[in-house]
Design an enzyme around this catalytic site. Structure first.
Site, PDB file in Angstrom:
ATOM      1  N   TRP A 169       0.814  -1.213   0.000  1.00  0.00           N
ATOM      2  CA  TRP A 169       0.000   0.000   0.000  1.00  0.00           C
ATOM      3  C   TRP A 169       0.840   1.252   0.000  1.00  0.00           C
ATOM      4  CZ3 TRP A 169      -4.679  -0.035  -1.763  1.00  0.00           C
ATOM      5  CH2 TRP A 169      -5.342  -1.274  -1.816  1.00  0.00           C
TER       6      TRP A 169
ATOM      7  N   ASP B 232      -1.906   6.418   6.187  1.00  0.00           N
ATOM      8  CA  ASP B 232      -2.993   5.638   5.584  1.00  0.00           C
ATOM      9  C   ASP B 232      -3.404   4.619   6.635  1.00  0.00           C
ATOM     10  OD1 ASP B 232      -4.571   3.781   4.301  1.00  0.00           O
ATOM     11  OD2 ASP B 232      -3.180   3.423   2.638  1.00  0.00           O
TER      12      ASP B 232
ATOM     13  N   LYS C 163     -13.005  -1.667   5.832  1.00  0.00           N
ATOM     14  CA  LYS C 163     -12.348  -2.675   6.649  1.00  0.00           C
ATOM     15  C   LYS C 163     -12.879  -2.627   8.080  1.00  0.00           C
ATOM     16  CE  LYS C 163      -8.676  -2.159   3.339  1.00  0.00           C
ATOM     17  NZ  LYS C 163      -8.643  -3.442   2.681  1.00  0.00           N
TER      18      LYS C 163
END
Lengths: 368, 368
Positions: free
Chosen positions: B101, B175, B199
């Site tokens: 990511w 993030d 999530k």
């Protein structure tokens, strides 16, 4: 319990059958033991939902094979930047401005392209649209932008312009947020269509983009990858995690639309017949009323969003309160225009318009 | 019917109480006669939903008053462009790359800024994180980016770096898509945090951005208005139509989180205790197993996403089929890493981890 009729301009009414199915499947979709919101977007369950939604939308709108259907995020206002990032090549873009939404599109494009105002309805207070023959189209426009239905001003193109017949080879881009799937669309005249889902299709947060394949792959370097149409197309709308619930709800709505019939008509043709009947009933009533008024040129009146005014504006609050008590919701006009607005999207049955007219007649009678 | 346990990495399990309430309110929210998806985002019903969600998230994460909470669209991958569009000023951005990511964030930022690789875990195969003391931070970075939990590689910062103590005045951008609300967060160390909701918070299509007020108003001219943090902040996340259903579902999840307790602990503190217990149980079992293996440095093991491998990879399909039959879903690892992955987000109860361990023990026993 009988549900009220909801005239919201968007987010807007969703067919009751669709909502009921979504409620029923909330904890366990198709025997999977998962709700739709809990599924990996790459798992076979969600892929089947996505593929069916895409195929059903293609059938419903008769989208030719040489167009991609993209499920994106950000709504029409984000597309106002995303379209020029993808299609302008930093050159000139022609705009036909017919109300608030195309005006916003015009303004935002200035970050990425030279905007050329090919035509504007502003002189009429956006109650009419300049005839296509009078448009001043550029020789070198990357594309021509228009909004096929102006949600706020209640102005709708009854047919899309044939740019080639006007001597223009540029592709036509349309913002069809508020009339998608309400009537057939002639794809021979369109290069790209985009729209937020929250009016005729489903929940806010899903954007539909339908783009001719030859327009993919021209994005400016500064276009965010998640909004690059080619990247989105190459990844079946799953470069980033798609708005899975929105796609599911839109898919249920597409199924509902495909089931609709009016006489021999099916799907969007059936919806068009129903939408025409609803709009005619309502405009006819307005035009014959002493209290209510619609100001839009009859040739461009929207079937979807009908702004109207009480000649006595002091009665506005009483009108809205009485409507709510009668189970007629969200009729207040947009703040920039004032007055009232009735949005008659696909999910609004004729019975809802009849109930609205009955209430308005009674209100007019008792106001006299 | 007992629901299966869903170990998806995202979109992921949602608490059953939350789903049940959403189903119950689908056609008629709070007696309004409308479902949440049918409400104008500017009406008082939805405004009340939005305001409560914002206030509850602020309470839950103890967000200080000098931070704005923004509800946006596009997910983490869109933010990889949106953050540098808003904060880079076209200058240098430092990246700490610890997995897929942050690697994607690094790459995308190159469209708008000069990327500087301050540290990378790549040499370890992203099984560990270079110690903060070794990071090569720039003198002039507009900000420093890291991913607080790498969903694919299963690497998590157990505490955020104190950049000032490292001699760096740049704001830290994190993030936190896959560990938001799973543990407390020290806002003194953070300038901006962003994350997709799918999530730990709710449905895909909603992005949470929490930004310190002094970082607003620095966007590049080419930043789309719908993604300009100042524009979004000035319009209470309603410059464009927000993803109303996502905000509603996130709001129900925030209420659920605020109701959770573990002993004397509440909210996120309770979740942290529970998440620690779940992760410890699972790692301990893996480390004592002859069949299963986790490769991540113990100091950086994620509590949220635990990749693991069968030493005999020929048994993978049998493992997954048996798990599904036992009501343990979505355990397949990310294609880039292979093997298995158990995501233990807030909505996963300890009982789910116990059931997984019991299944794995039995599978190990019968595989021997």
């Amino acid at each position: 319990m009988k549900r009220p009729f909801n005239f919201s301009a968007g987010p807007a009414a969703i067919p009751e059958e669709v909502l009921q199915q979504a409620a029923d499947e909330m904890l366990n979709w198709g025997g999977s033991g998962m709700g739709v919101m809990e599924m990996s977007h790459r798992g076979k369950e969600f892929i089947s939902i996505y593929e069916r939604a895409e195929a059903d939308l293609r059938t419903l709108l008769a989208v030719p094979a040489h167009f991609h259907i993209l499920f994106m995020q950000g709504g029409g206002l984000a597309e106002n930047a995303i379209v020029p990032l993808n299609l302008s090549k930093g050159g000139t873009v022609d705009f036909v401005v017919t109300g608030s939404w195309s005006q916003k599109s015009f303004k935002e494009a200035g970050k990425y392209a030279r905007q050329h105002l090919a035509a504007s309805g502003e002189a009429s207070g956006f109650t009419s649209v300049p005839d296509a023959a009078s448009w001043q189209l550029s020789q070198d426009a990357a594309y021509v932008h228009l909004c096929s239905n102006e949600t706020i001003h209640g102005v709708e193109f009854q047919q899309l312009p044939d740019l080639q017949a006007l001597g223009c080879d540029a592709p036509l881009v349309i913002d069809f947020s508020s009339n998608v799937a309400s009537r057939p669309l002639d794809w021979r005249r369109v290069g790209l269509a985009f729209g937020g889902a929250q009016k005729n299709i489903g929940p806010a947060g899903l954007t539909i983009v339908i783009v001719r394949d030859d327009l993919l792959g021209q994005a400016l370097d500064i276009c965010p990858s998640a909004f690059n149409y080619k990247t989105v197309a190459d990844n079946q709308s799953m470069f980033n995690t798609p708005p899975t619930w929105g796609i599911y709800m839109a898919g249920l709505t597409f199924q509902w639309l495909l089931r609709q019939t009016e006489g021999d008509l099916h799907g969007v043709d059936a919806m068009e017949a129903r939408n025409r009947a609803k709009a005619e009933l309502f405009y006819q009533y307005l035009d014959n009323s002493q209290l209510y008024l619609n100001k839009v040129d009859a040739a461009y009146r929207s079937r979807m969003n009908i702004p109207f005014f009480l000649r006595d504006e002091n009665r506005n609050d009483a009108f809205l309160a009485g409507a709510k008590a009668a189970g007629l919701l969200q009729l207040k006009g947009h703040k920039s225009v004032g007055g009232m607005r009735a949005s008659l999207y696909n999910a609004m049955p004729l019975a809802g318009v009849q109930a609205l007219v009955a209430y308005m007649q009674e209100f007019e009678r008792t106001s006299a």
